[in-house]
Design a protein around this motif. Structure first.
Motif: not given
Length: 963
Positions: A735, A728, A737, A755, A751
């Motif tokens: 952010r 990340v 990812y 996510t 995550f």
């Protein structure tokens, strides 16, 4: 010292070469040889035929451990009877004929000049010797070892002794027979406690307590302490934490608190790890097996390194493990060590922060950035590997270069470039992984005596000293992992997967039942990082320079394990990676602030057993000192960006130490800076696009890396993933990812903040602040290039540029425009940094009465150099131009010296890999002028060979006339 060392080695070593060639040993479709095709490990004479010559029959079976903190005990290199100092922390040791010397050094010694401190050490400075009265052993042997302890053994036929020593053990255990225990201190020895079995004393600036069996007593005579141990033959000696000089009451209180554990012998140690995929935590339990000789306690005193203490889970019985955290600390070369009292185990929970095959192409997939990257890829299309050297290290560097090009070409759908690079990788790996009868080049050979697999040609002592196997083989394993994604069949055990596993097992065998190789050869389980030297026979202990190349090995295990579905290999790689990440941040990048203030640096190039050095083995230039711990630049090195502010500060320190921006390895250093400040790194790259390229890099990859990190921002450590191949990034609070699927099945990555990403086979997906998906499916066949028949690389000996502007060197000192010169010229040992000297030292070649128009370009050169087996040589080239023939040189150019390796065979010293170091004056047209070329050794105490047949210098004038 180099000359003396060479003489000692020559006197004390014997090489054994089998007389009859054996058939290669098959490993699937691959194979390795058991012939000794090159130099074997060298040490004191008995080791040539018996690697266990200095190991007793009671020691564990299997391959002899090397590359450890205690290796000079068994892999005797220079001292054929005892060993070099053994820096266990907090105590250091040195065997002698009369026993074991102990040293607890609490203040660092700094080496260098004010403003130029280069090293700090907590050197071995003997406080006392523990032995048996009258002991005079001719040799110290190894009687036992475990994950972080070793047991030296002495015997003179009448008296004998063993001692168990280890990392984190301030209490040393002794077993004795044949006489009284004798402790010999310095002239300053002072006894402050004497109550029968216990005697407390200070000597050499440290405090100790010796614990004899109950019922024993001590006799004090000057600086000697003596006890018959009540005939029981055991003794422990504890080094105490630092106490104010006038506080004997505090010393006695510490002795009292240690007494319940003083009769507990540590008989074994073991670390076991588990990777928690859901939380991305590696839990390592460090266990000590003990035997109580008196009382009922089974715990002991354990000192923790900073990288363990920061991730310690539980204390005082309220978590996994046991022991009570005590308000006692020890000073060490790694900083302050905290203490657990009464422990038999403890557990750390170290975060694993993820790896990627490559950063995603979020900024370079389209537009001007894509056009720029596309053009840079075009420049690599014909020869992505750009091989420069045939040994395991430089082949590895070339493989690493090609892997980076595979990854970015795949992301951009440049399948032509990708498949050319894959073809080169497969051809090279297949060649190295296939042995033929009698083959001696590009082959791996198993040495049963030492339990090691060595690639030939070797480099940097990987054969004679078993150095650097993790450095070299990491490149091969990463390349194999990349190839496994695109050609899964190649990576099966039936094909070449077994050979990859052999390389892994040699460098860091994680299977305790496999006795062909030592367990985790290169990795120090308790210290948390690799050691590079096989024998570790230095006064400062063992050493490790390029921590980042060690991490490249761990990254290779992770990606090979994921790509082939081998969870055991994956988890071993994650354990190594996470543990070393913690250690590297603490010790190479001073995360704990433990480096002495007077040292003046917040980073080191090398870690030693006794300290650290702002230095490398091959260069004193700040760019290389700091750069060596940041290469290779790969998606497996995101750990370098875990502290972005420190990255920027580290780079600023480099600029200050260098008195300006870097002039060598700029690509490596800008790529490192991009992990802390991508925009700044991209500006630096844009301002100097014609920088010299580091040997393992390409302009395409450097631009891709920096441009995309400038868009992504920095690594976000607050969010983890349930896949090891994910990361990340965050920039301006947003952010991105990223996850890559290097398996053969679709993947969904979750995550820790909720996510999730669905990642198709062969793809890298980015989501969040940047949305992007790229990469081709494994086994892509868009390009018909035969991967087993890659294009031939250009001949590295071809002279650069137009032949009319190229000069050849001659032994007689002339520069000539016609090829045909043969033979070699001997460059003598260094006489001075700026003195070529007479012909026995260097070569000066000139051409006079030269006329030609200045082209506006620069000088180029390509020289063939061979230091043969000589260690530490470095050669410099200087070119001078007298433009009008008046006897005064108008332009003088000195190039950075080339550090040659101690492996026979010519290497290439070129202007492409060694930039201009200094220059004076300016160039213009030549009118009846003079050109002078000087080549000489600027470091090293031995000669080197210059290959006249293919060494050329290209000058920026043409057409030329010589009258």
């Amino acid at each position: 010292m180099a000359v003396l060392t060479a003489a000692l080695v020559a006197l004390s070593t014997i090489s054994a070469v089998p007389a009859v060639a054996a058939d290669p040993t098959p490993e699937g479709a691959g194979s390795y040889t058991t012939d000794q095709v090159g130099p074997a490990p060298e040490g004191c004479a008995p080791l040539a035929t018996d690697a266990r010559a200095f190991i007793t029959d009671s020691a564990p079976a299997g391959a002899v451990p090397t590359n450890d903190w205690w290796s000079s005990l068994s892999f005797k290199k220079f001292d054929c009877s005892m060993s070099e100092p053994l820096h266990a922390h907090p105590v250091s040791y040195k065997p002698s004929p009369d026993g074991l010397g102990l040293s607890y050094t609490q203040q660092p010694t700094l080496y260098g000049t004010p403003g130029g401190i280069g090293e700090f050490h907590y050197p071995y400075s003997q406080d006392l010797v523990v032995g048996v009265a009258g002991l005079n052993a001719s040799v110290a042997e190894v009687a036992d070892w475990s994950d972080w302890t070793v047991t030296p053994s002495w015997s003179d036929g009448t008296r004998s002794m063993t001692a168990t020593i280890g990392h984190g053990l301030p209490v040393t255990w002794f077993e004795m027979a044949g006489g009284d225990a004798l402790l010999s201190g310095g002239s300053d020895l002072r006894v402050w406690l004497d109550d029968g079995a216990r005697i407390g004393f200070s000597t050499g600036g440290a405090d100790y307590v010796a614990f004899a069996p109950t019922g024993s007593s001590w006799t004090v005579s000057g600086s000697e302490l003596r006890s018959d141990l009540s005939g029981k033959g055991y003794l422990s000696v504890a080094a105490l934490p630092t106490t104010p000089a006038d506080d004997d009451a505090a010393r006695t209180a510490q002795a009292d608190s240690y007494t319940p554990y003083a009769y507990v012998e540590v008989t074994g140690t073991r670390a076991d790890y588990v990777y928690d995929e859901a939380t991305s935590i590696v839990r390592t339990t460090y266990s000590l097996t003990t035997e109580a000789h008196e009382g009922t306690n089974t715990g002991t005193i354990v000192a923790l390194y900073p990288h363990q203490d920061v991730y310690l889970e539980g204390s005082a019985g309220d978590g996994p493990g046991d022991g009570v955290a005590a308000d006692r600390t020890y000073e060490s070369a790694r900083g302050t060590m905290t203490t657990l009292v009464g422990a038999t185990s403890f557990t750390t929970g170290t975060p694993f922060t993820g790896v990627l095959p490559e950063v995603p192409s979020v900024a370079t997939a389209d537009g001007d950035a894509n056009a720029r990257l596309d053009a840079l890829l075009d420049a690599e299309a014909g020869d992505p590997m750009s091989v420069d050297g045939a040994d395991t290290y430089w082949t590895g560097k070339a493989l690493g270069r090609a892997v980076r090009i595979v990854e970015i070409a795949d992301q951009l759908d440049r399948t032509d470039v990708r498949d050319t690079a894959l073809g080169q990788i497969e051809a090279v790996l297949t060649d190295w992984f296939t042995a033929s009868p009698g083959e001696t080049e590009q082959v791996f050979a198993y040495n049963e005596n030492w339990g090691t697999l060595v690639g030939f040609p070797a480099a940097y002592g990987s054969d004679r000293e078993l150095n650097d196997h993790h450095f070299h083989y990491g490149y091969f394993i990463v390349a194999a992992a990349t190839l496994a994604r695109f050609d899964p069949a190649w990576a099966t055990d039936q094909e070449f997967g077994g050979m990859v596993d052999q390389l892994i097992a040699d460098a860091n065998n994680f299977d305790r039942t496999d006795l062909r190789y030592p367990y985790l050869r290169d990795f120090d389980i308790y210290a948390g990082h690799d050691w590079a030297a096989g024998h570790g026979a230095f006064v400062n202990g063992n050493n490790q320079e390029s921590s980042s190349e060690g991490q490249n090995f761990a990254n290779g295990l992770i990606q090979w394990g994921v790509a082939t579905g081998d969870d055991a290999t994956r988890d071993a790689g994650i354990y190594l990676y996470a543990t070393q990440t913690a250690a590297i941040q603490q010790y190479w990048f001073d995360g704990s602030g433990a480096m002495p203030d007077a040292f003046g640096h917040s980073t080191v190039g090398m870690i030693w057993g006794s300290g650290g050095a702002y230095a490398t083995w091959f260069s004193g230039e700040p760019e290389m000192i700091q750069g060596i711990n940041t290469l290779p630049v790969t998606g497996g090195h995101l750990y370098l960006g875990l502290r972005p502010d420190d990255v920027a500060a580290n780079y600023d320190e480099l600029v200050a130490a260098n008195n300006g921006d870097p002039t060598v390895w700029q690509d490596i250093l800008w790529s490192y800076l991009a992990l802390g400040d991508g925009d700044r790194a991209l500006s630096a790259l844009d301002a100097d696009r014609n920088y010299p390229v580091e040997e393992g890099e390409s302009r395409a990859h450097t631009y891709h890396w920096i441009a995309n990190l400038a868009a992504l921002g920095t690594v976000d450590t607050t969010v983890t993933a349930n896949s090891p191949v994910a990361a990340v990034f965050t920039k301006n609070g947003e952010r991105t990812y990223v996850a890559s699927n290097i398996t053969q099945s679709p993947l969904t990555v979750a995550f820790s903040d909720g996510t999730s990403l669905a990642v198709p086979v062969g793809k890298t997906v980015a989501s969040g602040a940047h949305a992007w998906s790229g990469g081709g499916a494994p086994g892509g066949t868009e390009d018909p290039t035969d991967p087993t028949d890659p294009p031939d690389p250009p001949d590295p000996t071809d002279p650069p540029g137009d032949a009319e502007t190229t000069f050849y060197l001659t032994a007689g000192g002339a520069l000539v425009t016609d090829p045909g010169t043969t033979g070699t010229f001997v460059l003598g040992a260094r006489e001075g940094p700026d003195a070529v000297g007479d012909p026995s030292t260097g070569l000066t070649a000139t051409v006079e009465h030269v006329t030609g128009e200045f082209s506006g370009l620069g000088t180029a050169f390509d020289l063939g150099l061979d230091a043969e087996s000589n260690v530490g040589n470095g050669t410099r080239l200087r070119v001078s131009y007298d433009l009008d023939g008046d006897g005064s040189f108008d332009r003088v150019e000195s190039y950075r010296y080339f550090a040659t390796d101690p492996v026979p065979g010519f290497e290439r010293y070129t202007s492409a890999n060694h930039a201009l170091e200094s220059s004076s004056g300016t160039l213009g047209d030549l009118t009846d002028g003079t050109i002078k070329v000087e080549i000489w050794n600027v470091i090293g105490n031995a000669s080197s060979l210059l290959n006249l047949a293919d060494s050329v210098v290209e000058v920026p004038f043409g057409p030329l006339t010589v009258s």
